[in-house]
Design an enzyme around this catalytic site. Sequence first.
Site, short mmCIF file in Angstrom:
data_model
loop_
_atom_site.label_atom_id
_atom_site.label_comp_id
_atom_site.label_asym_id
_atom_site.label_seq_id
_atom_site.Cartn_x
_atom_site.Cartn_y
_atom_site.Cartn_z
N ASP A 70 0.87 -1.17 0.00
CA ASP A 70 0.00 0.00 0.00
C ASP A 70 0.92 1.23 0.00
O ASP A 70 2.11 1.13 0.31
CB ASP A 70 -0.95 0.00 1.21
CG ASP A 70 -2.15 0.94 0.99
OD1 ASP A 70 -2.06 1.82 0.11
OD2 ASP A 70 -3.16 0.79 1.70
C1 NOJ Z 1 -3.92 4.01 0.07
C2 NOJ Z 1 -5.11 3.10 0.09
O1 NOJ Z 1 -5.13 2.37 1.28
C3 NOJ Z 1 -5.15 2.14 -1.10
O2 NOJ Z 1 -6.34 1.41 -1.08
C4 NOJ Z 1 -4.98 2.88 -2.38
O3 NOJ Z 1 -5.05 2.01 -3.48
C5 NOJ Z 1 -3.66 3.64 -2.35
N1 NOJ Z 1 -3.66 4.57 -1.22
C6 NOJ Z 1 -3.40 4.43 -3.61
O4 NOJ Z 1 -4.26 5.51 -3.67
#
Ligand code: NOJ
Length: 815
Positions: free
Chosen positions: A304
């Site tokens: 993530d």
């Molecule tokens: C953080 C989020 O938790 C995730 O779901 C997302 O895909 C990424 N940011 C990118 O925006």
Amino acid sequence: MARVAQFVVSGLLAATVANGQSFDGTSRSEDAFSYVQPENTTILGPYGHSPAVLPSPNATGTGEWKEAYAKAQEFVAKLTIDEKADMVTGQPGPCVGNIVAIPRLGFPGLCLQDGPLAIRVADYASVFAAGVTVASTWDRDLLYERGYAMGQEFKAKGAHVALSPVAGPLGRSAYAGRNWEGFAADPYLTGVAMEKTIRGHQDAGVQATPKHFIGNEQETQRNPTYNPNGTLTDVIQEALSSNIDDRTMHELYLWPFANAVRAQAASFMCAYQRLNGSYACENSKALNGLLKEELGFQGYVMSDWGGTHSGVSSIEGGLDMNMPGGLGAYGKTPGVGSFFGKNVTYAVNNGTVDESRVDDMIIRIMTPYYWLGQDEDYPEVDPSSADLNTFSPRSTWIREFNLTGERSRDVRGDHAELIRKLAAEATVLLKNEKQALPLKAPKNIAIFGNDAGENTMGAVNEATFEFGNLAAGGGSGTGRFTYLVSPLEAIKTRAKEDDALVQYFLNNTQIATNNVTDLWVPATPDACLVFLKTWAEEGADREHLTVDYNGNEVVESVAKSCNNTIVITHSSGINVLPWANHPNVTAILAAHYPGQEAGNSIVDVLYGDVNPAGHLPYTIAKNATDYNAPPTTELSTDGTHDWQSWFDEKLEIDYRYFDAKNISVQYEFGFGLSYTTFSISDINAEQVAESIPSIPEDQPIQPGGNPALWETIYNVTVAVTNSGDVKGATVPQLYVTFPDSTPEGTPPKQLRGFEKVSLAPGESRTVGFELMRRDLSYWDIVSQKWLVPEGEFVLSVGFSSRDLKEVAKITPVSV
Ligand code: NOJ
């Protein structure tokens, strides 16, 4: 027994490998354990700790991926070490995540885009219904169709990878801020939804990314707290640790991700928080052990955004791609610093990381790319995505991107129709008395609530927008609306057919504090439609479970004077509804987050063009305090490792808990009414497998794990009849009660089958449920296997988890 030996060896490695694997030593009184671990079988380490599982298993290119795997191997063989570092590390660029091109090899790079209900950073794209909404359809075909249509839009905008779908959070806590991005507070329904969505995305040519793996059940302290004056490694408090015991992990949280692997998902996104003491993106037990070894995952694990907390230990722990990455000189600016990048080159050159591990990372990344044919005529990234990308605006780009494709391409096709249908079919009719619905050409309609009308600010919803229809939640899981049909607009259009009077009152404070009889003319309206909303977003857990903006007072105020008050909620999920039994509240519809056709789909249901067939994918309790497992939101201590969330409720989340504790609820899991009525009869359970030993045959691991677990061992059928006088669809659901021999803590019943069926008045049809071995098994923590327990199972089929009509008993294992 081989597996046991292996884990013991891993345990030894843990003591000797100085790889930064976090064993933070947080301990807890012994009563936290539901079992006593036999000596020398510390297979999983104590609950709250995470053993090392090393080395990271190499992909093997099994099954359908064989040819693509060979191409990926060839590709890797041509790369320099710096190019290899680029392949596993994101860079700021036009998309939310970017892997740079290698022009000399004809590789255009990878564009990764959010999210689970739309391609987010885009114009002229559709906003689909959210996960919780589509789960409410319980309709396998619609789940697939949505996944496919979304995939088409990602591809047409030049995104190779869709950061979708979500099975973590699963819905442990009613308050979690991102439950709506996922599907249901049940692993079986979520598992089916994952499988269908992933197959849809990938059949359309885009890579799916099930996320967030694993234990991402709340937002609060999902990331560490950093010293604002220090560097990015200067941590004041580490992120929350989700501490999950082995059985709960398998039977609840891992379950839907197993479906995702089986559906051949290309990539997995690991979660922000810690898991049993170690960051999820470097937790080798989760990534190497559960995902790559036990489930046979052949694709790649990406972090993530900013969820990587180490270099070498993450690589060894199973992480294959660092997002959003950066050059590798570790720094403070998000998107610039990275534990990977140049550090990968250094680590290989100085022998800390074996180059073969980096090769495996890239093979894992490139195999699905070739498998999906993304090397042939893939659309270029739409330059408008770059303009809209606030995450890495052009000013942050370090590398060059070739953005010569057509700008602002309209990728919506005819998806509006599907979105309208989806949201209408997903609407859950919770109450319908005095034949309030469907509406019968009312001449005088009053509309109340700040959720009914137009948005007054912008194309992307924000928590602070008081006025306007709420058709999607907030954060990376949202969408940018090309347009949104509000309920008010759609009702006005529809009511013209009846030359009706449509009056509307959109200010909640005024509705709540005034006598509504002073507002409307000339007499009490035929129907008072109250539109309420409930916001939820990434990065924050919900503070309460009621509707927002004095919604309860709005209902009370309207219902005091209008004896046909019909309430419609646009909500992230669970709302407690204290006015549910109010005699003047004649109907309640839970429409969740419906996407861009919000108004049209609710009009279809209100006027009976669509007969509602939605069923709750969670339980609505009587009181907010009835829910267990609230998020961990406050600490009285300030130790670095003090954020701990003990999943002590184990398997008892949502209906599993309410059933186990015999708590009466307002509307149970699986509940949903229709404008017609249905009956169920003639249950029959037939054994399909010749014999069913308790222990599954050990077949070679395929994506999804031991294939024996996915074999159908029983077929169950029931007859379903439409006993009313209009056409409609319903969802018979099958719940399994395990025999007494199953270990303590087994929930009283668990969903293990459902099938939506559409019937003309008087029509009857046989509906079948295939029970797979996994469906009738529990996870045995000692043998580390799924076992079918001895004794009698009870199979109950009905229209909700508490409306069970037919029962069959089976004894699969002969002793
Ligand atoms: C953080 C989020 O938790 C995730 O779901 C997302 O895909 C990424 N940011 C990118 O925006």
